[in-house]
Design an enzyme around this catalytic site. Structure first.
Site, PDB file in Angstrom:
ATOM      1  CG  HIS A 113       0.348   4.518   4.655  1.00 35.75           C
ATOM      2  ND1 HIS A 113      -0.388   3.787   5.562  1.00 35.75           N
ATOM      3  CD2 HIS A 113      -0.469   5.520   4.228  1.00 35.75           C
ATOM      4  CE1 HIS A 113      -1.598   4.321   5.682  1.00 35.75           C
ATOM      5  NE2 HIS A 113      -1.678   5.364   4.885  1.00 35.75           N
ATOM      6  CG  HIS A 159      -3.844   0.509   6.875  1.00 33.75           C
ATOM      7  ND1 HIS A 159      -3.721   1.131   8.089  1.00 33.75           N
ATOM      8  CD2 HIS A 159      -2.677   0.735   6.214  1.00 33.75           C
ATOM      9  CE1 HIS A 159      -2.519   1.715   8.159  1.00 33.75           C
ATOM     10  NE2 HIS A 159      -1.881   1.490   7.038  1.00 33.75           N
ATOM     11  CG  ASP A 174       0.899  -0.993   7.825  1.00 33.42           C
ATOM     12  OD1 ASP A 174       1.800  -1.814   8.080  1.00 33.42           O
ATOM     13  OD2 ASP A 174       1.099   0.229   7.714  1.00 33.42           O
ATOM     14  CG  ASP A 190       5.208   3.064   7.192  1.00 36.69           C
ATOM     15  OD1 ASP A 190       4.280   3.578   6.542  1.00 36.69           O
ATOM     16  OD2 ASP A 190       5.030   2.124   7.993  1.00 36.69           O
ATOM     17  CG  HIS A 191       4.334   0.159   4.119  1.00 39.11           C
ATOM     18  ND1 HIS A 191       4.183  -1.127   4.575  1.00 39.11           N
ATOM     19  CD2 HIS A 191       3.937   0.962   5.136  1.00 39.11           C
ATOM     20  CE1 HIS A 191       3.698  -1.092   5.811  1.00 39.11           C
ATOM     21  NE2 HIS A 191       3.546   0.161   6.176  1.00 39.11           N
ATOM     22  CG  HIS A 223       4.258  -1.510  11.456  1.00 35.95           C
ATOM     23  ND1 HIS A 223       5.076  -0.412  11.613  1.00 35.95           N
ATOM     24  CD2 HIS A 223       3.543  -1.287  10.331  1.00 35.95           C
ATOM     25  CE1 HIS A 223       4.858   0.446  10.625  1.00 35.95           C
ATOM     26  NE2 HIS A 223       3.935  -0.058   9.832  1.00 35.95           N
ATOM     27  CG  HIS A 232      -0.364   0.139   2.528  1.00 31.05           C
ATOM     28  ND1 HIS A 232       0.460  -0.812   3.091  1.00 31.05           N
ATOM     29  CD2 HIS A 232      -0.436   1.139   3.449  1.00 31.05           C
ATOM     30  CE1 HIS A 232       0.852  -0.410   4.288  1.00 31.05           C
ATOM     31  NE2 HIS A 232       0.329   0.773   4.534  1.00 31.05           N
TER      32      HIS A 232
HETATM   33 FE    FE Z   1       3.089   0.943   8.072  1.00 30.62          FE
HETATM   34 ZN    ZN Z   2       0.259   1.822   6.527  1.00 30.30          ZN
END
Ligand code: FE
Ligand code: ZN
Length: 260
Positions: free
Chosen positions: A58, A112, A134, A60-61, A172, A56
């Site tokens: 975001h 999410h 996530d 941090d990915h 995570h 996805h």
């Molecule tokens: Fe994340």
């Molecule tokens: Zn995320």
């Protein structure tokens, strides 16, 4: 040849997953939020980056994609999302791709984010596995940022339909805080108490608690247990209303967790 999956910690609590076939140098990384630890890992283990998989949009990915592509000419697999321009192969529910000798099939799991997908595989002679970003966490689930509670519920049900032995590779290390919340929801769940002891030991030794297995999640993860009377009761008490529909139960438990 067996599929080997390496854990690369990143940021505060992210896991990037790097996989390859035993004896092969072609490696694939899932959700590289940061390029640096991936580049170091590839160098250390003498591997080449042969592809990037995204769950996805975001940062941090996805934040490491650009730098990785400046070092390696690799395809980027991911959802059909306007937020991830670097994706070269867009994937939809039921699509499959063969990487590192393993066929991965795509599940669309919005909630999410609206673009969230998962990659499931059953490598020969090994436990089945899923990279689920996530959406499903050990003992928890992702926050509902873009979708509805109904979408999140249906996405979790889709993951819950996988075999018990499925290894849950989430993105995570949220396990201990998730377990603390799960215990507040289900104080009498013995499987949850056992898992908490096990996972506290792992964290004390600096070990990841991920992957979990779906069979254990079914017994301990409140977000996979919203159809049960004990969860309906806890959600009803928390909301001071009578909840029985599993979607309403999940919505309430998720709201509860948001402010826990
Ligand atoms: Fe994340
Ligand atoms: Zn995320």
């Amino acid at each position: 040849m067996p599929l080997i999956i390496h854990t690369i910690p990143a940021f505060q609590d992210n896991y990037l997953w790097l996989f390859h076939q035993a004896g092969e140098r072609e490696a694939f990384v899932v959700d590289p939020g940061d390029a640096q630890p991936v580049l170091e890992y590839l160098e250390k283990y003498d591997l080449d980056l042969a592809g990037i998989l995204i769950t996805h949009h975001h940062p941090d990915h996805t934040g490491g994609i650009k730098t990785l592509l400046s070092h390696y000419n690799a395809p980027v697999y991911g959802p059909d999302s306007p937020n991830i321009p670097q994706i070269s192969q867009r994937l939809y529910e039921g699509d499959s791709i063969t990487l590192a000798g393993t066929t991965f099939s795509v599940l669309e799991i919005p909630g999410h984010t609206l673009d969230h997908i998962a990659y499931k595989a059953s490598p020969e002679g090994q436990s089945p596995l899923v990279f689920c970003g996530d959406t499903l966490f050990t003992a928890g689930c992702g926050r509902i940022f873009e979708g509805t509670a109904k979408q999140m519920y249906q996405s979790l049900q889709k993951l819950a339909a996988l075999p018990d032995m499925t290894q849950i590779y989430c993105a995570h290390e949220y396990t201990l805080s998730n377990l603390a919340f799960a215990a507040a929801v289900e104080p009498n769940n013995l499987a949850l108490q056992d898992k908490t002891t096990d996972d506290e030991n792992k964290r004390q030794q600096g070990l990841p608690t991920v992957p979990s297995t779906l069979g254990i999640e079914r017994e301990t993860n409140p977000f996979l247990r919203c159809h049960l009377p004990s969860l309906a009761l806890a959600a009803s008490q928390h909301s001071s209303s009578q909840l029985s529909d599993p979607i309403d139960v999940m919505r309430e438990i998720r709201l509860w967790k948001d402010s826990f």
